[in-house]
Design a protein around this motif. Structure first.
Motif, PDB file in Angstrom:
ATOM      1  N   GLU A 164     -53.564  27.215  23.738  1.00 42.56           N
ATOM      2  CA  GLU A 164     -54.421  26.634  24.777  1.00 42.56           C
ATOM      3  C   GLU A 164     -55.374  27.669  25.377  1.00 42.56           C
ATOM      4  O   GLU A 164     -56.445  27.313  25.866  1.00 42.56           O
ATOM      5  N   VAL A 165     -54.998  28.936  25.352  1.00 40.57           N
ATOM      6  CA  VAL A 165     -55.837  29.981  25.959  1.00 40.57           C
ATOM      7  C   VAL A 165     -56.479  30.866  24.893  1.00 40.57           C
ATOM      8  O   VAL A 165     -57.088  31.883  25.238  1.00 40.57           O
ATOM      9  N   PHE A 166     -56.370  30.494  23.617  1.00 39.48           N
ATOM     10  CA  PHE A 166     -56.939  31.334  22.559  1.00 39.48           C
ATOM     11  C   PHE A 166     -58.452  31.441  22.693  1.00 39.48           C
ATOM     12  O   PHE A 166     -59.023  32.520  22.506  1.00 39.48           O
ATOM     13  N   SER A 167     -59.133  30.334  23.003  1.00 37.36           N
ATOM     14  CA  SER A 167     -60.596  30.367  23.159  1.00 37.36           C
ATOM     15  C   SER A 167     -61.010  31.346  24.248  1.00 37.36           C
ATOM     16  O   SER A 167     -61.958  32.121  24.080  1.00 37.36           O
ATOM     17  N   SER A 168     -60.300  31.320  25.366  1.00 38.62           N
ATOM     18  CA  SER A 168     -60.621  32.234  26.470  1.00 38.62           C
ATOM     19  C   SER A 168     -60.413  33.683  26.055  1.00 38.62           C
ATOM     20  O   SER A 168     -61.259  34.551  26.325  1.00 38.62           O
ATOM     21  N   ASP A 169     -59.299  33.955  25.372  1.00 35.56           N
ATOM     22  CA  ASP A 169     -59.037  35.328  24.938  1.00 35.56           C
ATOM     23  C   ASP A 169     -60.085  35.806  23.938  1.00 35.56           C
ATOM     24  O   ASP A 169     -60.517  36.967  23.976  1.00 35.56           O
ATOM     25  N   ALA A 170     -60.502  34.911  23.010  1.00 37.14           N
ATOM     26  CA  ALA A 170     -61.505  35.291  22.008  1.00 37.14           C
ATOM     27  C   ALA A 170     -62.848  35.605  22.668  1.00 37.14           C
ATOM     28  O   ALA A 170     -63.513  36.595  22.322  1.00 37.14           O
ATOM     29  N   LYS A 171     -63.269  34.796  23.629  1.00 37.39           N
ATOM     30  CA  LYS A 171     -64.545  35.031  24.307  1.00 37.39           C
ATOM     31  C   LYS A 171     -64.501  36.316  25.134  1.00 37.39           C
ATOM     32  O   LYS A 171     -65.447  37.111  25.127  1.00 37.39           O
ATOM     33  N   ILE A 172     -63.398  36.515  25.864  1.00 37.12           N
ATOM     34  CA  ILE A 172     -63.264  37.741  26.660  1.00 37.12           C
ATOM     35  C   ILE A 172     -63.342  38.968  25.762  1.00 37.12           C
ATOM     36  O   ILE A 172     -64.021  39.957  26.072  1.00 37.12           O
ATOM     37  N   ALA A 173     -62.647  38.903  24.612  1.00 37.22           N
ATOM     38  CA  ALA A 173     -62.651  40.036  23.685  1.00 37.22           C
ATOM     39  C   ALA A 173     -64.055  40.305  23.146  1.00 37.22           C
ATOM     40  O   ALA A 173     -64.480  41.461  23.028  1.00 37.22           O
ATOM     41  N   CYS A 174     -64.808  39.252  22.820  1.00 41.03           N
ATOM     42  CA  CYS A 174     -66.168  39.434  22.286  1.00 41.03           C
ATOM     43  C   CYS A 174     -67.100  40.021  23.341  1.00 41.03           C
ATOM     44  O   CYS A 174     -67.892  40.932  23.044  1.00 41.03           O
ATOM     45  N   TRP A 175     -67.026  39.520  24.566  1.00 39.51           N
ATOM     46  CA  TRP A 175     -67.917  40.043  25.623  1.00 39.51           C
ATOM     47  C   TRP A 175     -67.580  41.491  25.955  1.00 39.51           C
ATOM     48  O   TRP A 175     -68.473  42.312  26.167  1.00 39.51           O
ATOM     49  N   LEU A 176     -66.291  41.825  25.993  1.00 38.25           N
ATOM     50  CA  LEU A 176     -65.915  43.210  26.259  1.00 38.25           C
ATOM     51  C   LEU A 176     -66.309  44.129  25.103  1.00 38.25           C
ATOM     52  O   LEU A 176     -66.661  45.302  25.315  1.00 38.25           O
ATOM     53  N   THR A 177     -66.279  43.594  23.880  1.00 38.25           N
ATOM     54  CA  THR A 177     -66.733  44.377  22.721  1.00 38.25           C
ATOM     55  C   THR A 177     -68.218  44.702  22.845  1.00 38.25           C
ATOM     56  O   THR A 177     -68.659  45.793  22.466  1.00 38.25           O
ATOM     57  N   ASN A 178     -69.008  43.764  23.382  1.00 35.95           N
ATOM     58  CA  ASN A 178     -70.433  44.046  23.628  1.00 35.95           C
ATOM     59  C   ASN A 178     -70.611  45.250  24.533  1.00 35.95           C
ATOM     60  O   ASN A 178     -71.488  46.096  24.319  1.00 35.95           O
ATOM     61  N   ILE A 179     -69.779  45.337  25.571  1.00 36.35           N
ATOM     62  CA  ILE A 179     -69.877  46.454  26.508  1.00 36.35           C
ATOM     63  C   ILE A 179     -69.545  47.767  25.812  1.00 36.35           C
ATOM     64  O   ILE A 179     -70.186  48.801  26.036  1.00 36.35           O
ATOM     65  N   VAL A 180     -68.551  47.723  24.926  1.00 41.90           N
ATOM     66  CA  VAL A 180     -68.185  48.931  24.178  1.00 41.90           C
ATOM     67  C   VAL A 180     -69.309  49.340  23.231  1.00 41.90           C
ATOM     68  O   VAL A 180     -69.614  50.529  23.075  1.00 41.90           O
ATOM     69  N   ILE A 181     -69.957  48.357  22.594  1.00 38.16           N
ATOM     70  CA  ILE A 181     -71.035  48.656  21.636  1.00 38.16           C
ATOM     71  C   ILE A 181     -72.214  49.339  22.324  1.00 38.16           C
ATOM     72  O   ILE A 181     -72.922  50.145  21.710  1.00 38.16           O
ATOM     73  N   ASP A 182     -72.432  49.047  23.609  1.00 39.95           N
ATOM     74  CA  ASP A 182     -73.521  49.707  24.333  1.00 39.95           C
ATOM     75  C   ASP A 182     -73.364  51.219  24.346  1.00 39.95           C
ATOM     76  O   ASP A 182     -74.347  51.963  24.291  1.00 39.95           O
ATOM     77  N   SER A 183     -72.135  51.682  24.408  1.00 31.65           N
ATOM     78  CA  SER A 183     -71.882  53.125  24.455  1.00 31.65           C
ATOM     79  C   SER A 183     -71.487  53.711  23.110  1.00 31.65           C
ATOM     80  O   SER A 183     -71.596  54.911  22.894  1.00 31.65           O
ATOM     81  N   ASN A 184     -71.038  52.852  22.195  1.00 25.38           N
ATOM     82  CA  ASN A 184     -70.596  53.314  20.871  1.00 25.38           C
ATOM     83  C   ASN A 184     -71.043  52.293  19.832  1.00 25.38           C
ATOM     84  O   ASN A 184     -70.362  51.288  19.625  1.00 25.38           O
ATOM     85  N   SER A 185     -72.187  52.542  19.206  1.00 26.68           N
ATOM     86  CA  SER A 185     -72.795  51.545  18.325  1.00 26.68           C
ATOM     87  C   SER A 185     -71.959  51.300  17.073  1.00 26.68           C
ATOM     88  O   SER A 185     -71.123  52.122  16.684  1.00 26.68           O
TER      89      SER A 185
END
Length: 357
Positions: free
Chosen positions: A291-312
């Motif tokens: 039931e919460v897999f969609s939320s976890d997947a979206k959170i992980a993708c958005w946080l990955t964007n933040i990481v990519i800003d500093s580490n391409s």
């Protein structure tokens, strides 16, 4: 304790991250020489989940035949220009859903974004005169899309060529039968019992057969059917077509074209690698609630964007991805082998008990 804290934080964290990334950036004027109109690289990824207990229909929907496992799936659209961050993340679906079905259910998210602004239309390059941007995906997304341009690798038609050759031989055989039946002398029919000539459709009479054969052009080499939407966006393919039609190219041209597509869409694979390197919850087996897999997947993708800003993203992400895939496949084979051994041992024990009685 930790899981309770995550359960409390999850909805607030998702809301904050959705607000940060709700307005994706517009594509730049120049992206690529080979595919100047491609703005999004779309692909779906699967995450294994626990074997469902209970409803058979529920279990059947979760089973992914391609990966031979029970899983959940979600789709990500990555920008086609650096730093290749996720712009759209879909809700999750059971692993049995096809990639095209997942894409069709959520393509409304892309249609508005892909419409070019007046400024973007003015800044079109010589090779890109489309009024909207395009999407690039893998072979799993092949299909007919009217309201959106989707570029995929070229589909082979070996079977279609074989069918054409079979039809040619059949028409030739019918033509020879007609020729033989019309060239029989009249005295033969009076002295011999009458035989009914083969019933041939008027469409396959001698004259029409010749005209049909002359109008059919059979390929002298292996050809590929190319969707016109693909050809409109390719500058190096060697042939173009309108959106409503199709084009044909040789196998060598098709292989070159497919390599260019594969090279251009590599960043979306790199993104999935970085995603699963950072979040082990999505890398091997998801043990949380579906039931919460969609939320976890979206959170992980958005946080990955933040990481990519500093580490391409880099090529080593692709190497790591292949190692993870090999390890996961090896573990899955070992698990199935153990299950098979246990099943055989159980069957032998039952047979021994039955024999002892």
């Amino acid at each position: 304790m930790v899981s309770n804290s995550i359960r409390e934080i999850r909805p607030y964290l998702l809301r904050v991250l959705d607000d940060i990334f709700k307005n994706p950036p517009r594509p730049p004027k120049f992206i690529s020489e080979d595919f100047p109109s491609v703005a999004l690289l779309v692909d779906a990824t699967t995450v294994r989940c626990s074997v469902p207990v209970g409803d058979f229909d529920d279990a059947r929907q979760l089973f992914d035949g391609h990966h031979n496992s029970y899983s959940m799936k979600f789709e990500v659209a990555v920008s086609a220009w650096p730093p290749f961050k996720a712009l759209f993340v879909s809700d999750s679906v059971p692993g049995g859903f096809h990639d095209v079905s997942l894409f069709r259910s959520g393509k409304h998210r892309y249609i508005e974004y892909l419409k070019k602004t007046e400024e973007e239309k003015i800044g079109n390059s010589v090779h890109d005169q489309n009024d909207s941007w395009s999407i690039m995906a893998d072979k799993g997304y092949q299909g007919h899309f009217i309201d959106i341009n989707v570029i995929t690798p070229i589909k082979r038609i070996h079977k279609a060529i074989k069918t054409l050759n079979e039809k040619e031989s059949q028409l030739t055989e019918l033509e020879s039968i007609q020729t033989l039946s019309s060239s029989q002398p009249s005295s033969f029919s009076s002295s011999q019992p009458s035989f009914s000539s083969p019933s041939v459709s008027p469409l396959l009479s001698s004259n029409s057969t010749s005209s049909q054969l002359s109008s059919i052009s059979f390929p002298t080499e292996d050809l590929q059917v190319v969707p016109a939407a693909v050809m409109v966006n390719s500058t190096q393919s060697g042939s173009t077509s309108s959106k409503a039609g199709t084009s044909v190219m040789s196998t060598k041209e098709a292989e070159i074209y497919n390599k260019k597509v594969a090279k251009h869409r590599i960043p979306v694979e790199w993104f999935f690698v970085r995603l699963k390197r950072l979040w082990l919850r999505l890398s091997d087996k998801y043990t949380g609630s579906r039931e919460v897999f969609s939320s976890d997947a979206k959170i992980a993708c958005w946080l990955t964007n933040i990481v990519i800003d500093s580490n391409s993203l880099e090529a080593d992400d692709g190497i790591f991805y292949r190692k993870v895939e090999e390890f996961s496949n090896r573990k899955e084979k070992e698990r199935k082998l153990i299950q098979e051994i246990n099943a055989r041992a159980s069957m032998e024990r039952k047979m021994i008990r039955k024999a002892s009685k």
